[in-house]
Design an enzyme around this catalytic site. Structure first.
Site, mmCIF file in Angstrom:
data_model
loop_
_atom_site.group_PDB
_atom_site.id
_atom_site.type_symbol
_atom_site.label_atom_id
_atom_site.label_comp_id
_atom_site.label_asym_id
_atom_site.label_seq_id
_atom_site.Cartn_x
_atom_site.Cartn_y
_atom_site.Cartn_z
ATOM 1 N N GLU A 4 -44.961 17.512 13.751
ATOM 2 C CA GLU A 4 -44.453 18.632 12.957
ATOM 3 C C GLU A 4 -43.032 18.361 12.490
ATOM 4 O OE1 GLU A 4 -41.823 19.598 14.880
ATOM 5 O OE2 GLU A 4 -42.780 18.403 16.469
ATOM 6 N N GLU A 40 -42.099 15.318 15.332
ATOM 7 C CA GLU A 40 -42.668 14.458 14.279
ATOM 8 C C GLU A 40 -43.991 13.815 14.706
ATOM 9 O OE1 GLU A 40 -40.077 11.239 13.232
ATOM 10 O OE2 GLU A 40 -38.410 12.548 12.680
#
Lengths: 335, 335
Positions: A162, A305
């Protein structure tokens, strides 16, 4: 999930040229993948990682160390290959997709970013629900559709990451509501909020949870009240991966909040989840405990991430190489 | 070791597109290698792992779950590629050497095993010194010579593993003497000794340390009294690697006992040591604490062979890929 193949894989582990159990969690990962893939020698040949991005209205309250424009700047960095998760994906041959679930800064100009914006960032959940029920459903559907696309392309291990300035705040509040625990204990520095700024973040989040709590009587309502678009998309992706029989390697704090939501919505999701790493973010331990999860690595990472999942993917590769490539005692002529 | 390059590498880490410190130990490994290699972007292109093998007279006391013939059977398995460390070496492109420092069973017939036998296994150290001072020096020299050979071939990261039925017993006694701690607390199951057999192992080792203690007034004397040929060779290898400027990635319990011996003989060795994994063997924690070492992985492994170092090498690769391959904020046009 096949108990028979789990037992066959375990029997193979106990015949390999080592004392039983001497490879620790490496053995457990291989055996779990054997059960999920229904074969004695599991393999991962098409690992895929999707980074879901969204912005958060609550950053208006000063809860993050970075300005909101960084969300889209990092999307550019993902597709250009300079971000941590992009480097790791390249190193390991992991397919990388980047999906805009709803950023404030427009990013249609970024070639390589899949565009599915629900709204230009969530509402400020310290004041009102982050998203409507319809918006939550739309965001959940983004994740499911990405997994359907990857499934059609032969994906056999799914990871989600994310990007979204402010999303540790959303994850902390979502975790507090799902776990029914104090949000302050679940709130950490995120990208680097410390000292007085951390106290302020904790106060804002405590007030947000206090506002939302009376309105929440289901996991989906918690998502609507204090969640994020990218958190919803990850949740939808995890549920669809389990339905389609794709093992999932879960990233850190924020992804695990989405994983807990997915498991509360459908407990059958749990057995499809492997856990990549234990984040330095303090709320992660509580989420992992609630899921009875034992991550593979613990390197003090706190980046998001999907970077923790990508690092842990290296361990999965090692576990499978050992399980499939080691000689048995009989093959080695021992005993 | 260069403080200047350490600072330059740290400065680079703080410019990469992530919050400072967000990659945790991955950052620290890259910075340490930068200091050791004296360049801002360190690299490992020729990693080498040497497995040193030797037998142990103390197995006559019934301290191991496996018969002594397994030592040479496993050497065959190493060179045939079926052992865990051989699988991992293949996966990661790590050069693998296997050295006979002194087995009971002859193994000259095994093509690919480097022959340097000091003696056909150590003496039973519950009754007498494991080896003479001259034998200890010869065994230390084996390790140094292997590192000299690899240095000439361009090795830029060194790992050592060991094989020898009974060598957790030697490592436990050596650790007890070097750390001046109770050997019982440092003694674990090794390859799988449990229950009454573990109590027996602990009694034998307690008696061995009690026998040796009055005769030991230096680290070398501890090696001679209760050590092993492969432990001595690893110690000699670590010392020579540090002298030649080759960073070392240390394996688990037994290798760490050798590392502590090397550091006690020459404290300058310490800064060249990175630590791969935290073993499930209980004595490892005490050794790591004495060396102020923070291993990269903790997967419940307890196999030896260098397998933990080889798994951790995957993390080193990731750390270097991130350090060298990530974009800076300036390169990504952020901030």
């Amino acid at each position: 999930v096949s108990e028979s193949f789990r037992q066959q894989a375990l029997a193979r582990q106990n015949q390999l040229t080592k004392p039983p159990g001497a490879l620790g969690q490496l053995e457990q990962v291989a055996v779990q993948l054997a059960a999920l893939q229904q074969r004695v020698k599991p393999a991962v040949q098409n690992p895929q990682l999707v980074v879901f991005a969204g912005d958060h209205g609550v950053v208006a309250q000063g809860v993050s160390a970075f300005p909101q424009a960084v969300t889209v700047a990092m999307l550019s960095n993902f597709v250009a290959g300079g971000a941590a998760v992009a480097v790791l994906a390249r190193l390991h041959g992991i397919g990388l997709s980047v999906v805009n679930c709803g950023t404030v800064t427009p990013c249609e100009h970024l070639a390589g970013v899949i565009q599915c914006p629900v709204m230009p960032g969530t509402q400020d959940f310290s004041q009102q629900p982050a998203m409507s029920p319809a918006q939550a459903q739309q965001a959940l559907r983004i994740g499911a559709e990405q997994v359907e696309r990857l499934h059609a392309e032969g994906c056999d291990l799914f990871m989600a990451g994310e990007m979204g300035i402010g999303n540790t705040s959303a994850a902390s509040c979502l975790a507090a509501l799902l776990l029914q625990q104090d949000v302050v204990a679940l709130t950490g520095p995120g990208t680097g909020v410390q000292g007085a700024a951390l106290s302020h973040k904790q106060q804002v989040l405590a007030a947000s949870v206090a506002r939302a709590q009376p309105l929440v009587s289901s996991p989906l309502q918690a998502l609507e009240q204090v969640g994020g678009l990218e958190l919803a998309a990850m949740c939808g992706a995890f549920m669809r991966a389990a339905q389609l029989g794709i093992p999932v390697l879960v990233d850190g704090f924020i992804a695990t909040a989405s994983a807990l939501l997915a498991v509360q919505l459908n407990p059958g999701v749990r057995e499809w989840l492997l856990f990549g790493h234990r984040s330095a973010e303090p709320g992660h331990a509580a989420l992992l405990q609630a899921l009875a999860a034992e991550p593979l690595i613990q390197l003090g990472m706190r980046l998001g991430e999907g970077s923790g999942a990508a690092v842990a993917y290296g361990v999965v590769q090692q576990a499978l190489a050992l399980h499939n490539g080691m000689a048995t005692f009989a093959e080695a002529g021992i005993g």
